[in-house]
Structure formats: structure tokens, C-alpha cells
Design a protein around this motif. Sequence first.
Motif, PDB file in Angstrom:
ATOM      1  N   LEU A   1       0.853  -1.179   0.000  1.00  0.00           N
ATOM      2  CA  LEU A   1       0.000   0.000   0.000  1.00  0.00           C
ATOM      3  C   LEU A   1       0.893   1.234   0.000  1.00  0.00           C
ATOM      4  CD1 LEU A   1      -2.595  -1.051   2.727  1.00  0.00           C
ATOM      5  CD2 LEU A   1      -3.077  -0.749   0.289  1.00  0.00           C
ATOM      6  N   PRO A   2       0.371   2.381  -0.412  1.00  0.00           N
ATOM      7  CA  PRO A   2       1.165   3.604  -0.287  1.00  0.00           C
ATOM      8  C   PRO A   2       1.517   3.850   1.183  1.00  0.00           C
ATOM      9  CG  PRO A   2      -0.806   3.970  -1.612  1.00  0.00           C
ATOM     10  CD  PRO A   2      -0.952   2.625  -0.987  1.00  0.00           C
ATOM     11  N   ILE A   3       2.695   4.350   1.441  1.00  0.00           N
ATOM     12  CA  ILE A   3       3.084   4.674   2.801  1.00  0.00           C
ATOM     13  C   ILE A   3       2.062   5.650   3.378  1.00  0.00           C
ATOM     14  CG2 ILE A   3       4.598   6.592   2.112  1.00  0.00           C
ATOM     15  CD1 ILE A   3       6.504   5.675   4.388  1.00  0.00           C
ATOM     16  N   TYR A   4       1.694   5.446   4.632  1.00  0.00           N
ATOM     17  CA  TYR A   4       0.712   6.240   5.381  1.00  0.00           C
ATOM     18  C   TYR A   4      -0.732   5.896   5.026  1.00  0.00           C
ATOM     19  CZ  TYR A   4       4.898   9.080   6.142  1.00  0.00           C
ATOM     20  OH  TYR A   4       6.182   9.502   6.444  1.00  0.00           O
ATOM     21  N   ALA A   5      -0.966   4.977   4.093  1.00  0.00           N
ATOM     22  CA  ALA A   5      -2.338   4.613   3.742  1.00  0.00           C
ATOM     23  C   ALA A   5      -2.936   3.735   4.831  1.00  0.00           C
ATOM     24  CB  ALA A   5      -2.368   3.873   2.408  1.00  0.00           C
ATOM     25  N   LYS A   6      -4.243   3.785   4.986  1.00  0.00           N
ATOM     26  CA  LYS A   6      -4.934   2.929   5.941  1.00  0.00           C
ATOM     27  C   LYS A   6      -4.933   1.490   5.435  1.00  0.00           C
ATOM     28  CE  LYS A   6      -8.052   6.585   7.567  1.00  0.00           C
ATOM     29  NZ  LYS A   6      -9.466   7.019   7.702  1.00  0.00           N
ATOM     30  N   ALA A   7      -5.016   0.547   6.364  1.00  0.00           N
ATOM     31  CA  ALA A   7      -4.988  -0.865   5.991  1.00  0.00           C
ATOM     32  C   ALA A   7      -6.156  -1.232   5.087  1.00  0.00           C
ATOM     33  CB  ALA A   7      -5.004  -1.733   7.249  1.00  0.00           C
ATOM     34  N   SER A   8      -7.239  -0.468   5.172  1.00  0.00           N
ATOM     35  CA  SER A   8      -8.428  -0.752   4.362  1.00  0.00           C
ATOM     36  C   SER A   8      -8.371  -0.112   2.978  1.00  0.00           C
ATOM     37  CB  SER A   8      -9.681  -0.248   5.090  1.00  0.00           C
ATOM     38  OG  SER A   8      -9.582   1.152   5.329  1.00  0.00           O
TER      39      SER A   8
END
Length: 438
Positions: A294-301
Motif C-alpha cells: 500500500l502507499p506509505i501512510y495509507a490505511k490498511a483498508s
Amino acid sequence: MKFYNREEEIVLFKRVLEQSREESRMTVLMGRRRIGKTELSMRCGDTKVLYFFVAKKAEVLLCQDFVAEIKEKTGVPILGTVTRFSDVFKFVLQLSQTQPMTLVIDEFQNFTKVNPTIFGDMQRDWDLYRRGSHLNLIISGSVFTLMKRIFEDYQEPLFGRAHELVTLRPFSTKILKEILGDFNSQYSPEDLLALFSITGGVPWYVSLLLDNGHVTKEQMLKALTSANSPFINEGRNILIEEFGSDYTIYFSILTSIASGMKTRGEIEGELGITNTGSYLSRLENYYNLVTKSLPIYAKASSKKVRYQLNDCFLTLWFRFFHKYQSLIENHALETLATIIKRDYDSVAGFMLERYFKRKFQEESRYIVGSWWDRNGSNEIDLVVEDPLANEVWIYELKMNAKKYNKHLLQAKVQHMIENVPKLKIMKLHLGCLSIEDM
């Protein structure tokens, strides 16, 4: 090639050896094939080491090999005909009561094919004789899925029996530079990137290239398709057993990822199928071959999921060898060599990104990742955060530093800040890393 690195593991092995002189100890050593597990096991520090290799053959034939090894190394024969491994193991445990020793069992997961009841028998005898014996037991295996199941599934007999679980990883970027420098003191950044791209730091691949005089980028790429090159069938050899009868669909998915298909939609569009979800999940969580990033800082969802192969060599193998299998079958290796030389740069850019990410991660102080927006129109190659200093370094990665455009990066970072508000209160550093910075 001389023995490099592994200082921490050797210290651990020697400590466990000392502990085994009080009572028997079990160490489980896991890692992909070619990573150096056998070599490390034999450097445990003991002067008396029994080595059992679990080949895929009848149990009675394995027992003959093991009995011969015991007699050669200890001078003690086993009377009668031995047909069960449990009898061999019990004999070694009891012998270690008076003769402290190390037993290395290599490719341990192959017992699942030889006789699955062996694991239960080992648990029984280990529990019965461990405290009165002095056996330094090192169990090594390369089929990650089976080894994890045997020792970490609570329903399995050997669950909880290992005192140490060690996963052996490839050489670090620092060690890789040291090794290449020993073989070619005048190496170029292109040579280092080629060595990293092909081997990923896996010792056997490094040795295969450098010990045979392939110390420059051109020599390394040429070696891949030379006559009788072990690289040609390597991916198939190490994965076919893992995947079993489903290997065709797994190989197709991995080839798509290695060729640049990053999202599930792209993979399914490439293959013309719609049911890759379960396969991708198993490649990530069961086989440990693919990372869902995922993009860094993105939420797990977040829905901004991308996939990539974890292993450098397998990325290269699926990108070239499996994709162009028809050339190999027709012995058109010169044509394949031309394709690899022509398309290598498309892989090298991705490998440069992987190199710098690993280099920062090896320092054990940074949060490392990449960033992209929902539609992929704004992407940042490398983001490195020092959480203690509240600082973030944001890099554009270029093979040629002259192609770096700082104004373009600034625009991307501004877009990133709008999507990641926490960056507004952090100290940001913007710049470029190129092949010259390796």
C-alpha cells in the motif's frame, strides 16, 4: 568464495551448542533454497557433526544412509537391520547421553513424502530423552510452507518443541558490496546493480557468478544464458514442489507481476481470468513470495493495493526465462540473451528502487515505502521517515541523475501532503538518488 557474514547466526549457534551440553536443544533453520543453510549448520562450532540429508526415497534406504553416517562419525554401529527413522533418531538421542554431538537433518520437510508419522515419533522420543541427553539438533528446511506448518501449527506434533526458530535471509547490501569488491576492486555501480538484480544477495547465486569470473554487468547477463546455465531452470526447480498441480496458474500470475502488472485488475486483464484472489492471497500469506503493498501512510483498508515479487532472482526468472520458455525449449539461447540485454533496463529501474529500500531498512531505524495516489498519476519512488526525529526524506530514483526534475518532484510532494496531512508538521527533505549513490 570464502564464507561471508552470518556473525549473529554463528554466535547463536555456538550459544545453543553450549546449552546442549546441559540438555538437548532443537534449532529450526528456515530459508529459501541456495541461501546457505547447510554451510551455516556445519559451522555450529561442534567437532562431532552427523549430517542426515532427507532425500525423496524409501525410508529404509534413508536409514541405511544414516546408519552409515553414524558409524563413520562415531565408530558405533547399530546392530541389526534398521528400517524406521524413529529407531535411528532414538539411537542418536541415547548415544548423545555419553557422546555429546550435533545432528543436522537437512531438507527435513521431505519426511512428509517419506513417512508423515515420523514427526509424531520424533516428538515422543524427544520428550522422553531430551533432558537426559546432550544432542544439538539442527533441523533445516527450504520449503517454507511445510516448515512453517510442521513447527508453527499447534495441531502438529513438533509444535513448540524448537528452542530457536531461525530464518536465514540474503546478504545485506553492505555485504554484497564487500563481496563484489573482493572479486573486482574496480567494479562500477552498473556491476553492483546487476549482481543485486540477479542474485538479490542469495549466496549460491553470488558464488555461481563471481567464482566463475562473471564480475561485470555484461559478464553476469551473459552467464544467465550460457550453455548448461543452472539459472535457466532454477525457478521451476525451487517452486514446482511448493505449488504442486496448481503450478501453471501460479506461474502465470507470477509472470504477470514480474512483467509489471501491479494490481489485481491488471493481472486478471493480462491473463483473461477473474478468480486470482485466492491465489494471490496464498502467494502472499502461505508461500511468502508476493508482497501486497500500500502507499506509505495509507490505511490498511485502502483499495490502492499493488503486488510485487519479494525475490529478486525469481522476478528476473519469471520476467525472462518462464515468459520465453519456448525459446529455451527450442535451444534459442542466443535469442533469449539478446532479449535479456535489450530489456534489462526495464527491470534495472525497479531493482534500483528495491536496492535503496532494502538499504534503508537494514539500518533498522526508518519507516520505508513508496507513495501513489488513487489513479496512479502521482507516484513517489521512495519515502523514508525517521519517526524519532520527525523527519521525512522523499526521493526520486533515477538511473541517470541528470534526468531528475526537482520541480516535478515538488509538485508530486505537494499533492502527497494534501492527501497525508501529518506531513505538514514534519521536516521534509527532497532529493534524488541514482545508481551512483549505491
